[in-house]
Design a protein around this motif. Structure first.
Motif, PDB file in Angstrom:
ATOM      1  N   THR A  93       0.844  -1.189   0.000  1.00  0.00           N
ATOM      2  CA  THR A  93       0.000   0.000   0.000  1.00  0.00           C
ATOM      3  C   THR A  93       0.880   1.240   0.000  1.00  0.00           C
ATOM      4  N   THR A 144       0.961   5.445   0.252  1.00  0.00           N
ATOM      5  CA  THR A 144       0.146   6.529   0.810  1.00  0.00           C
ATOM      6  C   THR A 144       0.862   7.862   0.654  1.00  0.00           C
ATOM      7  N   GLU A 169       0.144  11.759   2.039  1.00  0.00           N
ATOM      8  CA  GLU A 169      -0.742  12.484   2.943  1.00  0.00           C
ATOM      9  C   GLU A 169      -0.146  13.819   3.366  1.00  0.00           C
ATOM     10  N   LEU A 187      -5.442  12.712   2.277  1.00  0.00           N
ATOM     11  CA  LEU A 187      -4.725  11.436   2.288  1.00  0.00           C
ATOM     12  C   LEU A 187      -5.175  10.627   1.085  1.00  0.00           C
ATOM     13  N   ASP A 221      -4.583   6.707  -0.542  1.00  0.00           N
ATOM     14  CA  ASP A 221      -4.060   5.343  -0.422  1.00  0.00           C
ATOM     15  C   ASP A 221      -4.216   4.630  -1.753  1.00  0.00           C
TER      16      ASP A 221
END
Length: 235
Positions: free
Chosen positions: A49, A51, A53, A59, A61
């Motif tokens: 995953t 990410t 942010e 954010l 993902d």
């Protein structure tokens, strides 16, 4: 640039996970998380995953192996001298869902778009001691309403009753903070009649850890020095 590494191991499931976060330009943070599925049969995208942010703003993902994407946007404003915080979360998949095999002689059906989920969260802080939050999933049957009350001048004790209108069930939580960075938190879920207890310590000198007892399961999180969490273990 600051990097943080976290690890997790669940003994009862024999699974592991690791997370690495790096501070990018400005307030942006890049984070990569991987489970043991990413290395079980050689390096792969399974269990990975990514990410991006900006704390308090947004954010994103992305799971490359199945093209799942989650967007989250946060904002807050003063309304009648009360702080109102809003969070919008949308989860979907960029990959099409395969259609069911057609009947004999029938044309093949086109692939279907993956289902998506959208949730809205609103929190209102009336003062330093009282806060109400409401969570609702669009298309859902109800919402979750939670009230948080911090008692005393030092706000050391917090009580949080929560009601789920969809399941018509209550949840309760009480948190007590102590000098030295220790905190105890007790929870009760009326629908499952399950009690939970957490003991957390956050120290800049001695490190951090968390012990969670819920039903018959016990979870131990061990933190490194300087307050950075280093690992997690399920017993």
């Amino acid at each position: 640039m600051k990097a943080t590494v976290k690890g997790r191991y669940e003994g009862d499931k024999a699974t592991a996970a690791a997370t690495m976060a790096v501070s990018a330009a400005g307030d942006l943070r890049l984070r990569a998380s991987a489970t043991d599925a990413a290395f079980a049969s050689g390096p792969s995208l399974n269990g990975l995953t990514l990410t991006l942010e900006k704390p308090g703003a947004f954010l994103v993902d992305i799971k490359p192996h199945n093209r799942d994407v989650r967007f989250q946007f946060m904002n807050s404003a003063l309304v009648l001298d009360k702080k109102v915080s809003l969070t919008y979360t949308h989860s979907t998949s960029l990959a099409a869902t395969p259609a069911a095999p057609p009947a004999a002689g029938a044309p093949a059906a086109p692939a279907k778009s993956a289902p998506s989920r959208t949730a809205l969260d609103c929190a209102v802080a009336f003062d330093a001691a009282n806060k109400v939050s409401v969570s609702h999933t669009l298309g859902g049957a109800g919402c979750r309403v939670k009230y948080a009350y911090a008692h005393g001048a030092g706000r050391l004790t917090t009580m949080e009753p929560c009601f789920d209108t969809a399941s018509n069930a209550w949840e309760f939580a009480v948190t007590r903070k102590f000098d030295g960075g220790d905190a105890l938190r007790g929870t009760y879920h009326a629908s499952t009649k399950q009690l939970g207890l957490e003991w957390t310590r956050s120290s800049q000198i001695g490190g951090s850890f968390k012990i969670i007892v819920c039903g018959v399961q016990m979870v131990l999180l061990i933190g490194g020095y300087g307050g950075a969490e280093a690992g997690e273990l399920d017993l």
